[in-house]
Scaffold this motif. Structure first.
Motif, PDB file in Angstrom:
ATOM      1  N   ILE A   1     -12.441   0.945 -38.891  1.00 24.78           N
ATOM      2  CA  ILE A   1     -13.017   1.114 -40.214  1.00 24.78           C
ATOM      3  C   ILE A   1     -12.041   0.563 -41.252  1.00 24.78           C
ATOM      4  CG2 ILE A   1     -14.431   3.132 -39.691  1.00 24.78           C
ATOM      5  CD1 ILE A   1     -12.211   4.782 -41.154  1.00 24.78           C
ATOM      6  N   HIS A   2     -12.610   0.131 -42.344  1.00 21.07           N
ATOM      7  CA  HIS A   2     -11.804  -0.302 -43.480  1.00 21.07           C
ATOM      8  C   HIS A   2     -11.875   0.781 -44.537  1.00 21.07           C
ATOM      9  CE1 HIS A   2     -10.088  -2.629 -46.707  1.00 21.07           C
ATOM     10  NE2 HIS A   2     -11.202  -2.513 -47.417  1.00 21.07           N
ATOM     11  N   ILE A   3     -10.750   1.386 -44.849  1.00 15.41           N
ATOM     12  CA  ILE A   3     -10.765   2.413 -45.881  1.00 15.41           C
ATOM     13  C   ILE A   3     -10.377   1.807 -47.221  1.00 15.41           C
ATOM     14  CG2 ILE A   3     -10.205   4.207 -44.184  1.00 15.41           C
ATOM     15  CD1 ILE A   3      -7.489   4.403 -45.812  1.00 15.41           C
ATOM     16  N   VAL A   4     -10.935   2.405 -48.262  1.00 16.34           N
ATOM     17  CA  VAL A   4     -10.690   1.938 -49.629  1.00 16.34           C
ATOM     18  C   VAL A   4     -10.026   3.076 -50.399  1.00 16.34           C
ATOM     19  CG1 VAL A   4     -11.699   0.950 -51.713  1.00 16.34           C
ATOM     20  CG2 VAL A   4     -12.779   0.529 -49.472  1.00 16.34           C
ATOM     21  N   PRO A   5      -8.719   3.012 -50.614  1.00 14.93           N
ATOM     22  CA  PRO A   5      -8.030   4.074 -51.357  1.00 14.93           C
ATOM     23  C   PRO A   5      -8.618   4.217 -52.762  1.00 14.93           C
ATOM     24  CG  PRO A   5      -6.445   2.683 -50.229  1.00 14.93           C
ATOM     25  CD  PRO A   5      -7.776   1.994 -50.118  1.00 14.93           C
TER      26      PRO A   5
ATOM     27  N   HIS B   1       1.689  -1.018 -48.615  1.00  7.70           N
ATOM     28  CA  HIS B   1       2.388  -1.822 -47.609  1.00  7.70           C
ATOM     29  C   HIS B   1       1.926  -1.479 -46.194  1.00  7.70           C
ATOM     30  CE1 HIS B   1       5.022  -3.347 -50.720  1.00  7.70           C
ATOM     31  NE2 HIS B   1       5.332  -2.116 -51.066  1.00  7.70           N
ATOM     32  N   PHE B   2       0.693  -0.964 -46.093  1.00 11.45           N
ATOM     33  CA  PHE B   2       0.170  -0.585 -44.783  1.00 11.45           C
ATOM     34  C   PHE B   2      -1.288  -1.021 -44.707  1.00 11.45           C
ATOM     35  CE2 PHE B   2      -1.204   2.170 -41.310  1.00 11.45           C
ATOM     36  CZ  PHE B   2      -0.092   2.183 -40.472  1.00 11.45           C
ATOM     37  N   SER B   3      -1.708  -1.426 -43.526  1.00  2.00           N
ATOM     38  CA  SER B   3      -3.072  -1.913 -43.353  1.00  2.00           C
ATOM     39  C   SER B   3      -4.102  -0.827 -43.660  1.00  2.00           C
ATOM     40  CB  SER B   3      -3.275  -2.411 -41.924  1.00  2.00           C
ATOM     41  OG  SER B   3      -4.630  -2.734 -41.685  1.00  2.00           O
ATOM     42  N   THR B   4      -5.178  -1.213 -44.317  1.00  2.00           N
ATOM     43  CA  THR B   4      -6.279  -0.284 -44.589  1.00  2.00           C
ATOM     44  C   THR B   4      -7.291  -0.272 -43.446  1.00  2.00           C
ATOM     45  OG1 THR B   4      -7.387  -2.011 -45.870  1.00  2.00           O
ATOM     46  CG2 THR B   4      -6.070  -0.397 -47.101  1.00  2.00           C
ATOM     47  N   GLN B   5      -6.979  -0.971 -42.359  1.00  2.00           N
ATOM     48  CA  GLN B   5      -7.800  -0.886 -41.150  1.00  2.00           C
ATOM     49  C   GLN B   5      -7.335   0.312 -40.338  1.00  2.00           C
ATOM     50  OE1 GLN B   5     -10.475  -2.908 -40.402  1.00  2.00           O
ATOM     51  NE2 GLN B   5     -10.123  -3.759 -42.449  1.00  2.00           N
ATOM     52  N   GLU B   6      -8.237   1.254 -40.128  1.00  2.00           N
ATOM     53  CA  GLU B   6      -7.898   2.461 -39.386  1.00  2.00           C
ATOM     54  C   GLU B   6      -8.830   2.609 -38.189  1.00  2.00           C
ATOM     55  OE1 GLU B   6      -5.387   4.339 -39.750  1.00  2.00           O
ATOM     56  OE2 GLU B   6      -4.729   4.316 -41.835  1.00  2.00           O
ATOM     57  N   LEU B   7      -8.506   3.548 -37.321  1.00  2.00           N
ATOM     58  CA  LEU B   7      -9.332   3.842 -36.151  1.00  2.00           C
ATOM     59  C   LEU B   7      -9.938   5.226 -36.280  1.00  2.00           C
ATOM     60  CD1 LEU B   7      -7.016   2.447 -33.330  1.00  2.00           C
ATOM     61  CD2 LEU B   7      -9.151   1.447 -34.151  1.00  2.00           C
ATOM     62  N   THR B   8     -11.191   5.344 -35.888  1.00  2.00           N
ATOM     63  CA  THR B   8     -11.867   6.626 -36.007  1.00  2.00           C
ATOM     64  C   THR B   8     -12.854   6.808 -34.867  1.00  2.00           C
ATOM     65  OG1 THR B   8     -13.079   8.060 -37.543  1.00  2.00           O
ATOM     66  CG2 THR B   8     -13.807   5.776 -37.412  1.00  2.00           C
ATOM     67  N   ALA B   9     -13.220   8.029 -34.617  1.00  2.00           N
ATOM     68  CA  ALA B   9     -14.315   8.347 -33.707  1.00  2.00           C
ATOM     69  C   ALA B   9     -15.373   9.164 -34.429  1.00  2.00           C
ATOM     70  CB  ALA B   9     -13.790   9.107 -32.487  1.00  2.00           C
ATOM     71  N   PHE B  10     -15.153   9.338 -35.758  1.00  2.00           N
ATOM     72  CA  PHE B  10     -16.050  10.193 -36.540  1.00  2.00           C
ATOM     73  C   PHE B  10     -16.259   9.610 -37.928  1.00  2.00           C
ATOM     74  CE2 PHE B  10     -14.083  12.780 -33.358  1.00  2.00           C
ATOM     75  CZ  PHE B  10     -15.156  13.490 -32.835  1.00  2.00           C
TER      76      PHE B  10
ATOM     77  N   ALA C   1      -9.896   8.595 -50.356  1.00  2.00           N
ATOM     78  CA  ALA C   1     -10.330   7.314 -49.806  1.00  2.00           C
ATOM     79  C   ALA C   1     -11.780   7.389 -49.346  1.00  2.00           C
ATOM     80  CB  ALA C   1      -9.437   6.894 -48.639  1.00  2.00           C
ATOM     81  N   ILE C   2     -12.459   6.242 -49.434  1.00  2.00           N
ATOM     82  CA  ILE C   2     -13.802   6.094 -48.897  1.00  2.00           C
ATOM     83  C   ILE C   2     -13.776   4.910 -47.932  1.00  2.00           C
ATOM     84  CG2 ILE C   2     -14.922   7.072 -50.940  1.00  2.00           C
ATOM     85  CD1 ILE C   2     -15.527   4.211 -51.861  1.00  2.00           C
TER      86      ILE C   2
END
Length: 231
Positions: free
Chosen positions: A129-133, A144-153, A174-175
């Protein structure tokens, strides 16, 4: 040097990647910050049945991802965690459970309607997922960190419910690209952060996740003074 003592609330299973990653992410950030920590997994039913003073044994709490063997105990645990001012982090399945706790506590659903969707992620594997702070603090964390995260929910909230929560109880941190809520914090606490995704899974020794090391920094501040806010 004083060791920070962290209680990890969850039913640990060594075969679950998110559980193993929880331990490793704490070690990544502790090494990065050059601090010493001890962490202990506490089964959900054990902490739910403990005396109130049990929570004094720890400097902070992390409600780890499930599955939870006794999920019906979670509301009682959340009630205790919101009553204390210690740093708290919730990741994964606890996101929806904590939202449901807030809805019940503040009587936001007297008609018993479905205000939070079922899980929108299908299958047994992590989804990118791409999160938007949204908040200044989260924008700084992810600078300084990727907004690509991993989720199962992933969940969708009834818009009026989100507005009710935002008025007095939560700040949206974040959304995602679908504009669904992904992370929020409690207005009443200096560090009480809830994410539906797994920041621990994307943490590495070379690049610790900023949420995790900010969690540890907040514990350090809490242990040393009355001033906790570090973001």
């Amino acid at each position: 040097m004083q060791r920070l003592k962290i209680g990890i609330i969850g039913d640990y299973n060594f075969s679950f990647n998110a559980h193993h990653a929880t331990n490793l992410s704490l070690e990544h950030s502790a090494s990065f910050l050059e601090i010493e920590i001890n962490y202990y997994w506490i089964r959900v039913h054990e902490i739910a049945q403990s005396k109130v003073g049990y929570f004094d044994r720890y400097d902070a709490f992390w409600v780890a991802p499930g599955p939870y063997l006794n999920p019906f105990f979670l509301n009682g645990i959340f009630s205790r965690l919101t009553a204390i001012k210690k740093p708290v982090l919730i990741t994964g399945e606890g996101f929806k459970s904590f939202l449901e706790f807030l809805v019940l506590k503040h009587d936001f659903n007297p008609g018993g309607e479905k205000l939070i969707s079922d899980n929108l992620v299908s299958g047994r594997y992590f989804e990118n997922i791409h999160i938007v702070p949204q908040s200044p603090s989260f924008k700084k964390l992810y600078s300084h960190f990727s907004t690509q995260e991993l989720t199962a929910f992933r969940y969708s909230l009834y818009p009026n419910l989100l507005l009710d929560l935002m008025q007095q109880h939560i700040d949206v941190e974040a959304i995602n690209s679908h504009e669904d809520l992904e992370a929020f914090s409690l207005k009443s606490h200096d560090f009480f952060l809830v994410t539906s995704y797994y920041p621990q899974v994307t943490s590495t020794r070379d690049l610790p996740h900023p949420i995790i090391y900010t969690f540890l920094k907040s514990i350090q501040h809490y242990s040393n003074s009355d001033q906790v806010r570090v973001w």
